[in-house]
Motif scaffolding. Structure first.
Motif, PDB file in Angstrom:
ATOM      1  N   GLY A  18      33.009   3.550  45.538  1.00 49.79           N
ATOM      2  CA  GLY A  18      31.655   3.104  45.843  1.00 49.79           C
ATOM      3  C   GLY A  18      31.038   2.317  44.703  1.00 49.79           C
ATOM      4  O   GLY A  18      29.955   1.775  44.830  1.00 49.79           O
ATOM      5  N   THR A  19      31.742   2.259  43.608  1.00 48.65           N
ATOM      6  CA  THR A  19      31.235   1.523  42.442  1.00 48.65           C
ATOM      7  C   THR A  19      31.553   0.043  42.544  1.00 48.65           C
ATOM      8  O   THR A  19      31.822  -0.589  41.526  1.00 48.65           O
ATOM      9  N   ARG A  20      31.576  -0.487  43.746  1.00 43.70           N
ATOM     10  CA  ARG A  20      31.772  -1.922  43.862  1.00 43.70           C
ATOM     11  C   ARG A  20      30.692  -2.624  43.062  1.00 43.70           C
ATOM     12  O   ARG A  20      29.504  -2.510  43.394  1.00 43.70           O
ATOM     13  N   PRO A  21      31.050  -3.338  42.031  1.00 42.35           N
ATOM     14  CA  PRO A  21      30.003  -4.039  41.284  1.00 42.35           C
ATOM     15  C   PRO A  21      29.405  -5.173  42.098  1.00 42.35           C
ATOM     16  O   PRO A  21      30.083  -5.777  42.923  1.00 42.35           O
ATOM     17  N   ARG A  65      34.056  -8.667  43.142  1.00 43.02           N
ATOM     18  CA  ARG A  65      34.466  -9.577  44.214  1.00 43.02           C
ATOM     19  C   ARG A  65      33.253  -9.804  45.113  1.00 43.02           C
ATOM     20  O   ARG A  65      32.628  -8.847  45.570  1.00 43.02           O
ATOM     21  N   ARG A  66      32.913 -11.057  45.347  1.00 42.96           N
ATOM     22  CA  ARG A  66      31.734 -11.364  46.147  1.00 42.96           C
ATOM     23  C   ARG A  66      31.785 -10.681  47.509  1.00 42.96           C
ATOM     24  O   ARG A  66      32.833 -10.638  48.147  1.00 42.96           O
ATOM     25  N   ASN A  67      30.678 -10.165  47.931  1.00 42.86           N
ATOM     26  CA  ASN A  67      30.579  -9.549  49.255  1.00 42.86           C
ATOM     27  C   ASN A  67      30.214 -10.627  50.277  1.00 42.86           C
ATOM     28  O   ASN A  67      29.074 -11.079  50.349  1.00 42.86           O
ATOM     29  N   ASP A  68      31.217 -11.005  51.068  1.00 43.96           N
ATOM     30  CA  ASP A  68      31.003 -12.095  52.012  1.00 43.96           C
ATOM     31  C   ASP A  68      30.068 -11.725  53.155  1.00 43.96           C
ATOM     32  O   ASP A  68      29.503 -12.609  53.806  1.00 43.96           O
ATOM     33  N   SER A  69      29.912 -10.431  53.416  1.00 42.96           N
ATOM     34  CA  SER A  69      28.969 -10.047  54.470  1.00 42.96           C
ATOM     35  C   SER A  69      27.561 -10.456  54.083  1.00 42.96           C
ATOM     36  O   SER A  69      26.809 -10.996  54.901  1.00 42.96           O
ATOM     37  N   ALA A  70      27.227 -10.196  52.846  1.00 40.12           N
ATOM     38  CA  ALA A  70      25.890 -10.576  52.372  1.00 40.12           C
ATOM     39  C   ALA A  70      25.739 -12.092  52.391  1.00 40.12           C
ATOM     40  O   ALA A  70      24.711 -12.635  52.788  1.00 40.12           O
TER      41      ALA A  70
ATOM     42  N   LEU B  73      26.703  -5.092  55.851  1.00 37.13           N
ATOM     43  CA  LEU B  73      26.015  -5.122  54.558  1.00 37.13           C
ATOM     44  C   LEU B  73      25.305  -3.791  54.320  1.00 37.13           C
ATOM     45  O   LEU B  73      25.337  -3.230  53.239  1.00 37.13           O
ATOM     46  N   ARG B  74      24.698  -3.311  55.368  1.00 35.88           N
ATOM     47  CA  ARG B  74      23.945  -2.064  55.241  1.00 35.88           C
ATOM     48  C   ARG B  74      24.871  -0.841  55.215  1.00 35.88           C
ATOM     49  O   ARG B  74      24.688   0.062  54.404  1.00 35.88           O
ATOM     50  N   LYS B  75      25.869  -0.833  56.083  1.00 34.60           N
ATOM     51  CA  LYS B  75      26.699   0.359  56.224  1.00 34.60           C
ATOM     52  C   LYS B  75      27.845   0.434  55.223  1.00 34.60           C
ATOM     53  O   LYS B  75      28.340   1.510  54.919  1.00 34.60           O
ATOM     54  N   GLY B  76      28.309  -0.710  54.764  1.00 36.96           N
ATOM     55  CA  GLY B  76      29.390  -0.692  53.791  1.00 36.96           C
ATOM     56  C   GLY B  76      30.778  -0.716  54.394  1.00 36.96           C
ATOM     57  O   GLY B  76      31.744  -1.050  53.732  1.00 36.96           O
ATOM     58  N   SER B  77      30.904  -0.380  55.670  1.00 35.00           N
ATOM     59  CA  SER B  77      32.221  -0.363  56.287  1.00 35.00           C
ATOM     60  C   SER B  77      32.277  -1.380  57.415  1.00 35.00           C
ATOM     61  O   SER B  77      31.299  -1.610  58.118  1.00 35.00           O
ATOM     62  N   THR B  78      33.435  -2.008  57.584  1.00 40.13           N
ATOM     63  CA  THR B  78      33.530  -3.108  58.543  1.00 40.13           C
ATOM     64  C   THR B  78      34.262  -2.744  59.813  1.00 40.13           C
ATOM     65  O   THR B  78      34.302  -3.544  60.746  1.00 40.13           O
ATOM     66  N   ALA B  79      34.945  -1.584  59.834  1.00 40.93           N
ATOM     67  CA  ALA B  79      35.802  -1.261  60.970  1.00 40.93           C
ATOM     68  C   ALA B  79      36.785  -2.391  61.242  1.00 40.93           C
ATOM     69  O   ALA B  79      37.007  -2.796  62.383  1.00 40.93           O
ATOM     70  N   SER B  80      37.347  -2.913  60.171  1.00 41.81           N
ATOM     71  CA  SER B  80      38.393  -3.910  60.352  1.00 41.81           C
ATOM     72  C   SER B  80      39.429  -3.744  59.251  1.00 41.81           C
ATOM     73  O   SER B  80      39.127  -3.247  58.165  1.00 41.81           O
ATOM     74  N   ILE B  81      40.656  -4.129  59.549  1.00 40.05           N
ATOM     75  CA  ILE B  81      41.706  -4.090  58.544  1.00 40.05           C
ATOM     76  C   ILE B  81      42.386  -5.447  58.501  1.00 40.05           C
ATOM     77  O   ILE B  81      42.299  -6.236  59.449  1.00 40.05           O
ATOM     78  N   GLY B  82      43.032  -5.716  57.396  1.00 43.20           N
ATOM     79  CA  GLY B  82      43.695  -7.002  57.226  1.00 43.20           C
ATOM     80  C   GLY B  82      45.199  -6.839  57.171  1.00 43.20           C
ATOM     81  O   GLY B  82      45.704  -5.813  56.729  1.00 43.20           O
ATOM     82  N   LEU B  83      45.912  -7.847  57.652  1.00 41.39           N
ATOM     83  CA  LEU B  83      47.367  -7.851  57.585  1.00 41.39           C
ATOM     84  C   LEU B  83      47.803  -9.212  57.057  1.00 41.39           C
ATOM     85  O   LEU B  83      47.481 -10.242  57.643  1.00 41.39           O
ATOM     86  N   VAL B  84      48.531  -9.190  55.960  1.00 41.97           N
ATOM     87  CA  VAL B  84      49.056 -10.438  55.405  1.00 41.97           C
ATOM     88  C   VAL B  84      50.563 -10.401  55.552  1.00 41.97           C
ATOM     89  O   VAL B  84      51.205  -9.468  55.068  1.00 41.97           O
ATOM     90  N   LEU B  85      51.116 -11.366  56.263  1.00 39.18           N
ATOM     91  CA  LEU B  85      52.569 -11.388  56.414  1.00 39.18           C
ATOM     92  C   LEU B  85      53.094 -12.783  56.189  1.00 39.18           C
ATOM     93  O   LEU B  85      52.358 -13.690  55.806  1.00 39.18           O
ATOM     94  N   GLU B  86      54.380 -12.935  56.390  1.00 36.48           N
ATOM     95  CA  GLU B  86      54.993 -14.206  56.038  1.00 36.48           C
ATOM     96  C   GLU B  86      54.648 -15.297  57.051  1.00 36.48           C
ATOM     97  O   GLU B  86      54.191 -16.371  56.701  1.00 36.48           O
TER      98      GLU B  86
END
Lengths: 353, 353
Positions: A18-21, A65-70, B73-86
DNA sequence: CTGAAAGCGCTAACAT
DNA sequence: ATGTTAGCGCTTTCAG
């Protein structure tokens, strides 16, 4: 949002979760104002190289890391687009998706894609979820036949392009392959090679391309003065068991079809299997498939297809989308891409004497 | 962010662009407080059915859609995950991606995926862009061999799982196929069928799976007391021209290899082509490929492979990720999935007498 | 059951 | 070249 990564993260970082700067923290650390940090992060001019260095150090030290949501909330634009298609794992759609990704990347945008699994409700959920995330634009391979649910979104400025199939009940940009002509060409090719009894096996009739390809088949048969009774046409989806049953039915009886036209790559692959299994027992059955597929040229016989270029469909759709995002305001377009008959052998098998 | 959809949108909506209604607008329209709208939109309890109906009407009338950026922005969580592949269009990775998508969907999360094109810098850009968008977790098929750039993100609570290849220079969860044993089994199979001169053609040596499969090849050869000179090993990537050249070299000369082992599905497909082209001129060359692929069973001869299950890799990785997001804090795991030898014919071709 | 106020982290607009 | 203030649209907190 059932997920809290607290415990797991705590383990990994010693409890500093939670310490995201924020930029404010970076500003304090570097001893500068908030806006200066913003300038450095965004590469804006007007920061002395000395200050910039101090800010960069603070960024690294804090792991900022910039918060893109904001950022999005403030700027209104997300630099991302959404793509809703049937199935990301289908070899027809995955190159389409990849092509869209490349165009998006060239425009500095991120692509978010989702699979509708051919379920109209799921298409709607996905498209609206993407709108809630404020994608700048949307590319859709429709599963639904009614896209009025998108009207508020389009009105609010979400550019929308349909690809592979037309939108339902709204007017919008679309990029399609010429399914009817492609199918007609493929069937005409079979007729030219002497076939008079030709079966058509395609996807569900609720899918536009399936209907169009069936239309092409019918036109080709009618143009040649050939009958096309219902028993030679099956539009039941791509489930292999279903396709097998339809093929078996058409190939049985006193007047079996001597050639088959497959409505898409899933059907073609199943029919290749079916025909391989009966190859030793009977006169070979001719086959032409809609959609090209990998290794089609190495099968025995190699498979003649009506090829579309899925990557090109994706590119066209993405380019049209970015034209809109760049401000183009001419009326909605309908782009039609030609198909290409690729003769390889299976479509040139003659009927039994 | 060069895109302003103003003009295009204005055309479509009669100039009302930017009029995205907010909860405040809905509240005013419905004659209720802001928080009441929030309650309705999020399905929270404590709203009378009459009030709820009024709010719903206002939502429909205005075409309101919640802005998830503000919510995140308010909640802190996005309910999304990322996948990076080739490469999303590679038939090995697209089912992996699709499997991850399904697990994510089951957890109410959206999947954002991107292709690194095997470029470490692009992997990094993508992963960090996803972090800036505050994905809850990240699944990565590494292109890079150094993932220390993720340390601040992991410390900040981004759950991270590596799949198909291990992470570089950090300790993290990973899900891998047993490449070395799979390759050893495949090569041992060729040896059991009488081959003593076997070539290995694989991907770039910077790719972990390529090295592991080469190791399996070497062990199998060594175990059988067979030599494996450098000229029988080529790790040069999957470019078809390159693979063709390597195969031609190994198949030429006074002591040509009598069998080939292909390091992944791209190489296998190219070798199938090469061997088909020379089939009429020479004694058939045996072939075993790593990775199964569609239609392998319908080629002539059908292709023997060491099969992995890409969808299962994706599922395992996604399940591990969501376990972390649900709070599991045991040490990083290394999950290894077995491979399976599928004998179909090409691997059972004997060497020339 | 309902609402007012505060603030998430950023950028735009305006100082200095 | 740098800093201050306001506010994007939502959820949280707390008061009615």
């Amino acid at each position: 949002m059932p997920h809290t990564a607290r415990t797991a993260a705590s383990r990994q970082n010693g409890g500093r979760y939670g310490t995201r700067p924020t930029m404010k923290d970076v500003a304090a650390q570097a001893g500068v104002g908030l806006k200066t940090v913003s300038r450095v992060v965004n590469g804006e001019a007007g920061v002395s190289s000395d200050t910039e260095r101090r800010v960069q150090e603070a960024i690294t030290a804090l792991g900022f890391r910039r918060n893109d949501s904001a950022r999005v909330l403030r700027k209104g634009s997300t630099a991302s687009i959404g793509l809703v298609l049937e199935d990301l794992a289908d070899p027809f759609y995955s190159p389409l998706s990849r092509a869209v990704e490349e165009i998006a990347r060239a425009h500095g945008a991120l692509l978010i894609n989702g699979s509708s699994a051919e379920d109209p409700e799921r298409e709607r959920e996905l498209a609206l979820a993407l709108c809630a995330r404020r994608v700048d634009g949307l590319i859709i391979v429709p599963a639904s036949d009614d896209h009025r649910y998108l009207e508020p979104e389009i009105a609010a400025g979400v550019a929308t392009v349909f690809v592979d199939r037309p939108p339902g009940r709204i007017d919008a940009d679309m990029v399609l392959s010429d399914s009817a002509n492609g199918a007609r060409e493929g069937v005409t090719h079979l007729i030219a090679h002497g076939h008079r009894r030709i079966g058509f096996i395609g996807d569900h009739p609720r899918i536009h391309t399936a209907r169009e390809r069936l239309r092409g088949y019918r036109e080709a048969m009618a143009d040649a003065g050939l009958p096309s009774p219902d028993s030679w046409m099956a539009l039941g989806g791509t489930d292999p068991e279903r396709v097998r049953a339809d093929a078996a039915r058409m190939l049985a009886g006193p007047e079996p079809v001597t050639a088959l036209f497959a409505g898409n790559n899933r059907v073609t692959v199943t029919l290749v299997r079916v025909l391989a299994e009966i190859a030793e027992r009977e006169h070979p059955v001719a086959l032409v498939g809609f959609d090209d597929f990998e290794l089609a040229d190495l099968l025995s016989p190699p498979v003649t297809v009506v090829a579309q270029d899925p990557a090109e469909l994706g590119r066209s759709a993405a380019e049209l989308l970015f034209r809109r995002l760049d401000g183009a305001d001419d009326p909605p377009r309908r782009v039609t891409r030609p198909t290409r008959l690729v003769t390889r052998g299976s479509g040139e098998v003659p009927p039994p004497a």
